[in-house]
Scaffold this motif. Structure first.
Motif, mmCIF file in Angstrom:
data_model
loop_
_atom_site.group_PDB
_atom_site.id
_atom_site.type_symbol
_atom_site.label_atom_id
_atom_site.label_comp_id
_atom_site.label_asym_id
_atom_site.label_seq_id
_atom_site.Cartn_x
_atom_site.Cartn_y
_atom_site.Cartn_z
ATOM 1 N N LEU A 95 0.841 -1.199 0.000
ATOM 2 C CA LEU A 95 0.000 0.000 0.000
ATOM 3 C C LEU A 95 0.875 1.247 0.000
ATOM 4 O O LEU A 95 0.628 2.196 -0.747
ATOM 5 C CB LEU A 95 -0.939 -0.010 1.213
ATOM 6 C CG LEU A 95 -2.021 -1.093 1.230
ATOM 7 C CD1 LEU A 95 -2.768 -1.091 2.556
ATOM 8 C CD2 LEU A 95 -3.001 -0.899 0.077
ATOM 9 N N VAL A 96 1.922 1.212 0.816
ATOM 10 C CA VAL A 96 2.846 2.348 0.900
ATOM 11 C C VAL A 96 3.544 2.564 -0.441
ATOM 12 O O VAL A 96 3.654 3.684 -0.942
ATOM 13 C CB VAL A 96 3.875 2.106 2.027
ATOM 14 C CG1 VAL A 96 5.014 3.106 1.939
ATOM 15 C CG2 VAL A 96 3.196 2.178 3.387
ATOM 16 N N GLN A 97 3.958 1.459 -1.041
ATOM 17 C CA GLN A 97 4.679 1.544 -2.312
ATOM 18 C C GLN A 97 3.795 2.130 -3.425
ATOM 19 O O GLN A 97 4.249 2.914 -4.246
ATOM 20 C CB GLN A 97 5.143 0.130 -2.694
ATOM 21 C CG GLN A 97 6.122 0.085 -3.851
ATOM 22 C CD GLN A 97 6.578 -1.339 -4.136
ATOM 23 O OE1 GLN A 97 6.285 -2.267 -3.385
ATOM 24 N NE2 GLN A 97 7.294 -1.527 -5.230
ATOM 25 N N LEU A 98 2.514 1.739 -3.431
ATOM 26 C CA LEU A 98 1.626 2.152 -4.519
ATOM 27 C C LEU A 98 0.956 3.495 -4.255
ATOM 28 O O LEU A 98 0.426 4.109 -5.159
ATOM 29 C CB LEU A 98 0.558 1.083 -4.759
ATOM 30 C CG LEU A 98 1.070 -0.276 -5.248
ATOM 31 C CD1 LEU A 98 -0.026 -1.325 -5.148
ATOM 32 C CD2 LEU A 98 1.580 -0.176 -6.687
ATOM 33 N N ASP A 99 0.935 3.923 -3.010
ATOM 34 C CA ASP A 99 0.223 5.148 -2.651
ATOM 35 C C ASP A 99 1.029 5.871 -1.578
ATOM 36 O O ASP A 99 0.608 5.970 -0.423
ATOM 37 C CB ASP A 99 -1.184 4.766 -2.145
ATOM 38 C CG ASP A 99 -2.017 5.986 -1.795
ATOM 39 O OD1 ASP A 99 -1.668 7.093 -2.251
ATOM 40 O OD2 ASP A 99 -3.011 5.829 -1.074
#
Lengths: 299, 460
Positions: A153-157
């Motif tokens: 989630l952190v990587q994509l957003d």
């Protein structure tokens, strides 16, 4: 007219771009976990519900369109979805969620899989050589997947990275306390002998120290037969086991048949969130599993 | 405690080992030396015993830790998430760990006909391509080898090679050989090679996934079974919440209903539009419309010995609709499938009938089928299918030729029952009453379908 079609298409395309992070999950437990971790920043849709056998669903049109618009796919993996996920991936034309990209998370890669086998063949049923895929029934595994999911989630957003990290710490704190409670309450279940319908509960057994003495299916994936049930009656007729377990999407007939003749209680357990009325979220799901076992075992 | 026990043991050993009377100094010295030797021996043995005892104790302690009676320890893994997946159990979600994935499908059948299937024709609908009844008696069906895998990060490939027995000869065919893009932007994908055209619902379904042993009449009559050709296919999935797929194909035009690779080898075009969705948890549907335009250049159909030859253009429209129901969408226990397709065809060109010159032909024909398959409980299914054709009058010039339809519309109905031990095996019984040929025909068939190797994934 042509202009109108073009502008409509453009509107549809831009809508797709400016929405929250879209998650497509294969099983309801990952939808529930994603909601805990993603909160309002994500939209989740699950390919299966708790009353469906995740081995056997079809690559139906609604799933193709959802996968086509997804930013992240979360599935148990280990070949659980092999009958439909590859077809969905092929039809969805979405390069962002192909295996190997950050948009594809195979949850069972992040836990210790049980029953990995190298010398299996299909005469033993539809066994999964990469290990038993029903990893969700050990809450320790849920925590491991929570870490992996947060990282994605952190990587994509990245804009909402702080929020995802906070949600993870909050979840980890509450979940760890819950695990301690469950383990305390379930300690009396250690060493109890279980006969599940299908090998869906290997991780629960491993966690709570239950002993799987047989399954209602003669081999994995083949529905219970009369002769196999008769042999179970012979072997376990004099209370040779403590529980007969089935998931909501499995027929109640074989477990009721054996239960009536052996006196071993037949227990319906939710295999995922939503599997019973009580199992309405991740926490209540494990509450319910343990409540049902304690009630049925009268311990 | 252990030291004390060993000391007692030592004393016992010494005392029992010295029943000796000292007579002379030398004898005493000799005895002392002997004693020292024995003592060294025993000490060595005791040391060995001690070591074995230690090992045994360690082993016992180890077993206790994993025995179910010991105090519970949570799974021997940390709850702290590790950034790397567990080494040694990495997988992809493809259908085989080896690359490529290989699967083999075994098919066989036994059919009985009340009329001779070698004489089978449908008046007004000369059969082309692979169409026609299955062989009479015991016969091997197609043995289908499927090989697939990703080429690299951008392309994936598929090969289907059926091995068939035709007139006693083993024939290896190339049914499908295509490569497809995986990473085109904008919801697009491009397939190139030989593939089943995406027109209609059944056209791209492999034989082993059909719900009946044979194809419905409109497929037999208008598509020569199934339309497979060499070419390009572009698919676009609309970025919408509801499913909407558009596809366009261009192909060589070498296979029925095209023929002869007309237009310098660009002989057919196809389009399809498909949508679908769910109604609650228990129902889902798909509907579509497709169009095929195929040029035929000396295309043969009808009898193999005296074929009819057609040169002209085929226009074909297909409407498809499928409805599937399963309580809560759990199709393993119980499910119902309703499926129907309607095909309209116009052929405009010149037909050469054996023993005559080319005659102008411009005729509309139609066909449709309805089928329902019900699984009342796991492993067992029953099905019913009705299929029918109709044709306009091609004109008096065709009187007495296979192109002249009979006075009644050709139709059939079929009943089937099948049993699947697992998703890899199926046995089927089918009965068909056929009023499409010259005479009424009662057909009984038994069929088996088994698959090994790569786990197949099926489309809706």
């Amino acid at each position: 007219m042509k202009k109108m079609i073009l502008s409509t298409l453009l509107l549809l395309l831009t809508q797709a771009t400016y929405a929250d992070l879209k998650l497509f999950v294969c099983e309801p437990e990952w939808a529930a976990l994603a909601t805990e971790l993603g909160g309002d920043n994500i939209q989740v849709s699950s390919a299966t519900n708790a009353l469906q056998d995740p081995h056997y669903i079809q690559a139906r049109p609604s799933l193709i369109s959802k996968m086509g618009r997804a930013d992240l796919i979360v599935c148990s993996g280990a070949q659980l979805e092999i009958g439909w996920l590859p077809m969905l991936l092929r039809k969805a034309n979405n390069p962002d969620v192909l295996p190997g990209t950050p948009g594809f998370l195979e949850a069972s890669n992040y836990v210790k899989r049980l029953d990995i086998t190298l010398d299996s063949d299909r005469s033993q049923g539809d066994v999964h050589p990469q290990g038993n895929p029903h990893i969700q029934t050990n809450p320790h595994n849920i925590l491991l997947v929570a870490g992996a999911m947060t990282e994605r989630l952190v990587q994509l957003d990245t804009a909402n990275a702080d929020s995802y990290q906070q949600n993870l710490s909050s979840f980890r704190e509450r979940w760890t306390i819950a695990i301690t409670n469950w383990e305390k309450r379930a300690s009396v279940l250690r060493g109890k002998r279980v006969i599940p319908h299908h090998k869906s509960w290997r991780y629960l057994e491993d966690w709570l120290g239950l002993i799987e003495v047989a399954t209602l299916e003669p081999v994995s994936g083949i529905p219970p037969t009369a002769s196999h049930l008769a042999s179970l009656l012979d072997r376990f007729g004099d209370k040779g086991a403590d529980f007969i377990i089935r998931a909501p999407f499995q027929s109640e007939k074989p477990s009721d048949w054996l239960s009536e003749r052996t006196g071993i209680p037949a227990v319906l357990l939710p295999l995922t969130v939503g599997g019973t009325h009580e199992a309405s979220d991740l926490f209540k799901w494990f509450d319910d599993i343990i409540n049902r076992l304690l009630t049925a075992g009268d311990v | 405690m252990r030291t004390m026990a060993l000391g007692v043991l030592w004393v016992c050993l010494i005392s029992s080992a010295t029943p000796v009377l000292a007579q002379t100094e030398s004898e005493i010295d000799a005895l002392r030396a002997e004693l020292a030797q024995m003592r060294a021996d025993y000490e060595l043995r005791i040391a060995q015993l001690e070591q074995r005892l230690d090992e045994a104790e360690e082993k016992a302690a180890g077993q206790q830790a994993v025995s179910p009676q010991s105090d519970y320890q949570p799974a021997s893994q940390s709850d702290q998430w590790q950034p790397e997946p567990y080494v040694g159990q990495m997988t992809n979600s493809g259908n085989n760990t080896s690359n490529p994935a290989i699967g083999v499908i075994f098919q066989g059948q036994a059919w009985s006909y009340s009329d001779d299937p070698d004489d089978y024709q449908i008046p007004g609908f000369p059969l082309g391509g692979e169409a026609g009844p299955l062989p009479e008696g015991l016969a091997l069906g197609e043995t289908e080898i499927n090989i697939s895998g990703n080429v690299d990060d951008k392309f994936t490939a598929w090969l289907t090679v059926p091995i068939a027995i035709e007139d006693g000869e083993v024939v290896v065919e190339l049914e499908e050989a295509w490569v497809e893009t995986m990473t085109m932007p904008g919801g697009l994908s491009l397939r190139m090679g030989r593939f089943y055209s995406n027109i209609g619902y059944l056209n791209d379904k492999h034989a082993h996934s059909w719900d009946f042993a044979d194809l419905p009449l409109p497929y037999e009559a208008f598509l020569g079974g199934q339309y497979i050709d060499d070419g390009l296919q572009l698919r676009w999935l609309a970025p919408t919440d509801f499913y909407l797929e558009l596809g366009a194909e261009v192909a060589r035009g070498a296979k029925y209903p095209a023929g002869g690779a007309a237009n310098s080898g660009v002989g057919s075009y196809a389009l399809h539009l498909r949508s679908g969705g769910d109604v609650g948890f228990s129902n889902s549907w798909q509907a579509g419309i497709s169009y095929l335009q195929a040029d035929a250049d000396d295309r043969e159909s009808g009898s193999e010995d005296d074929p009819l030859v057609f040169t002209g253009q085929t226009d074909l429209w297909i409407a498809e609709f499928v409805w599937k129901w399963a309580p809560n969408g759990n199709s393993k226990q119980r499910n119902f499938i309703f499926q129907t397709e309607y095909i309209w065809r116009n052929e405009d060109g010149r037909y050469t009938v054996p023993g005559a010159s080319a005659l102008p032909y411009d005729t509309d024909q139609q066909g449709w089928y309805l089928q329902a398959v019900y699984q009342p409980f796991p492993q067992w299914r029953i099905g019913l299918r009705y299929d029918r054709l109709s044709s306009d009058d091609p004109g008096q010039a065709f009187d007495g030729t296979p192109l002249m339809p009979s006075s009644h519309d050709p139709y059939r109905y079929s009943l089937m029952a099948d049993w699947s031990n697992s998703e890899f095996s199926r046995l089927r019984l089918q009965y068909t009453h056929d009023e499409a040929g010259f005479d009424d025909d009662n057909q009984w068939g038994l069929q088996y379908i088994f698959s090994i190797g790569a786990h197949g994934a099926h489309s809706f």
